[in-house]
Design an enzyme around this catalytic site. Structure first.
Site, short mmCIF file in Angstrom:
data_model
loop_
_atom_site.label_atom_id
_atom_site.label_comp_id
_atom_site.label_asym_id
_atom_site.label_seq_id
_atom_site.Cartn_x
_atom_site.Cartn_y
_atom_site.Cartn_z
N LYS A 111 2.35 13.00 5.36
CA LYS A 111 2.99 13.30 6.64
C LYS A 111 3.31 14.78 6.82
CE LYS A 111 4.77 8.79 7.88
NZ LYS A 111 5.90 7.96 8.30
N LYS A 192 -6.35 1.48 7.05
CA LYS A 192 -5.54 0.32 7.44
C LYS A 192 -5.15 0.41 8.92
CE LYS A 192 -0.75 1.36 6.63
NZ LYS A 192 0.54 0.93 6.20
N LYS A 195 0.05 1.87 13.50
CA LYS A 195 0.68 2.02 14.81
C LYS A 195 0.31 3.34 15.45
CE LYS A 195 4.95 0.27 13.11
NZ LYS A 195 6.41 0.36 13.06
P1 AMP Z 1 4.96 0.34 9.37
O1 AMP Z 1 4.05 -0.01 10.49
O2 AMP Z 1 4.31 1.34 8.47
O3 AMP Z 1 6.35 0.69 9.77
O4 AMP Z 1 5.06 -0.96 8.46
C1 AMP Z 1 5.91 -2.06 8.68
C2 AMP Z 1 5.53 -3.15 7.69
O5 AMP Z 1 4.23 -3.69 7.97
C3 AMP Z 1 5.45 -2.66 6.23
O6 AMP Z 1 5.86 -3.67 5.37
C4 AMP Z 1 4.00 -2.35 6.08
O7 AMP Z 1 3.58 -2.27 4.77
C5 AMP Z 1 3.35 -3.49 6.86
N1 AMP Z 1 2.05 -3.06 7.37
C6 AMP Z 1 1.80 -1.97 8.14
N2 AMP Z 1 0.50 -1.87 8.44
C7 AMP Z 1 -0.12 -2.92 7.83
C8 AMP Z 1 -1.48 -3.38 7.76
N3 AMP Z 1 -2.46 -2.74 8.38
N4 AMP Z 1 -1.73 -4.50 7.05
C9 AMP Z 1 -0.75 -5.17 6.43
N5 AMP Z 1 0.55 -4.80 6.46
C10 AMP Z 1 0.88 -3.69 7.16
#
Ligand code: AMP
Ligand code: TRP
Length: 326
Positions: A111, A192, A195
């Site tokens: 980041k 992956k 968002k």
């Molecule tokens: P974040 O979007 O990074 O705030 O992630 C929120 C939660 O969703 C965390 O536990 C991440 O590890 C999970 N997560 C985010 N993106 C993915 C993805 N593409 N596949 C599976 N889990 C995800």
């Protein structure tokens, strides 16, 4: 009964990766554990946020928590900044964390890359996460694999402080999703689903319209072999679609492969659109009912009060161990 803690940042709308990787686990865990699910708004300001949008995103995430099936009678749902213990414990942990270990965090490195200067908050982000977890004496933290390093740091901090000041914190364990449960970007199945990716078609938001879902899936990157077969190495696109299909339909990947034997990618994609829309429609309906409701604010205020009671107890213990205050 185990104590569970997890948090999601209120940045943008959640996608099916968040749902399949995190939220669905949260719902399962609430049945037999004491769960605290937090909207971690203080983490989100490590990068600039529009204040009006941030408030709206906080409520979106909280409403989505409930829409996917979190039950305020079973789980404590709350907003991080409403419980002052997070910031308090954050400071105490900051004084026990080393700059060296923080600079090794891959998320920070990613980041802060290509930036002339990074906010100190971005550097200290994992400490605040440790504070979230340790404040509630959590035994288990369900998160995605990308958070492994942060959980390790949390454990190191807890162990370090327990050794130095006497038993203070429960040393938590991460509960990581299986490798196959990771949802990849539709336009680039080697990255992956995220968002923040600029291409909207790379993800399926939990609140996306059927037409957008259709477009994103039908355009998803595949390969030229034309055979529906699970093979992450050589066929990451099709493997990703099979994973999503399996997660939403409850069928195993082998069953789906057999079902589509001799068929082209188009029919798999077409059916996946329908399965995804069917899975998301009830979530979207509940979201609409909850988002503007009094139930949502009541839930969050009650959740904050419940969380605060636990946090106050921990902080009293921590201050006593450190000799802070009177
Ligand atoms: P974040 O979007 O990074 O705030 O992630 C929120 C939660 O969703 C965390 O536990 C991440 O590890 C999970 N997560 C985010 N993106 C993915 C993805 N593409 N596949 C599976 N889990 C995800
Ligand atoms: N860092 C986590 C993420 O980006 C969010 C988070 C903050 C969290 N505090 C937490 C997750 C405490 C679990 C426990 O996904």
């Amino acid at each position: 009964m185990k104590r569970i803690f997890s948090g999601v940042q209120p940045t943008g709308n959640l996608h099916i990766g968040n749902y399949l990787g995190a939220l669905r686990q949260f719902v399962d865990l609430q049945e037999e554990n004491e769960c605290f699910y937090c909207v971690v708004d203080m983490h989100s300001i490590t990068v600039p946020q529009d204040p009006k949008l941030l408030r709206s995103h906080i409520l979106d995430i909280a409403a989505l928590y409930m829409a996917v099936g979190l039950d305020p009678k079973k789980a404590t749902i709350f907003v991080q900044s409403q419980v002052s213990g997070h910031a308090e414990l954050n400071w105490i942990l900051t004084c026990n964390a080393y700059t060296g270990e923080l600079s090794r965090m891959t998320q920070f490195k990613q980041k802060s890359q290509n930036k002339e200067s990074a906010p100190a908050g971005l550097f200290c982000y994992p400490i605040l996460m440790a504070a979230d977890i340790l404040l509630y004496d959590a035994d288990i933290v369900p998160v995605g694999n990308d958070q492994k390093q942060h959980i390790e740091l949390t454990r190191d901090l807890a162990i370090r402080i327990n050794n130095k000041y006497g038993d203070t914190f429960v040393v938590p364990e991460g509960r990581f999703l299986k490798a196959g449960a990771r949802v990849m970007a539709l336009d680039d199945p080697t990255a992956k689903m995220s968002k923040s990716a600029p291409n909207e078609m790379s993800r399926i938001g939990l609140l996306d319209e059927p037409s957008k879902i259709k477009k994103a899936i039908m355009r998803a990157t595949t390969d030229s072999e034309g055979v529906i077969r699970f093979d992450i190495e050589n066929k990451p696109g099709i493997s990703n679609l099979l994973n999503i299909y399996s997660a939403f339909s409850g069928k195993s990947v082998e069953e789906i492969e057999a079902q589509y034997e001799g068929q082209g990618y188009g029919s798999l994609k077409k059916d996946l659109v329908e399965i995804t829309v069917d899975a998301l429609t009830p979530i979207q309906q509940r979201f609409k009912e909850i988002r503007g409701s009094q139930l949502l604010t009541d839930t969050l205020n009650e959740g904050a009060a419940r969380a605060d009671a636990v946090a106050k107890k921990t902080m009293a213990r921590v201050k006593e161990r450190f000799g802070l205050g009177l």
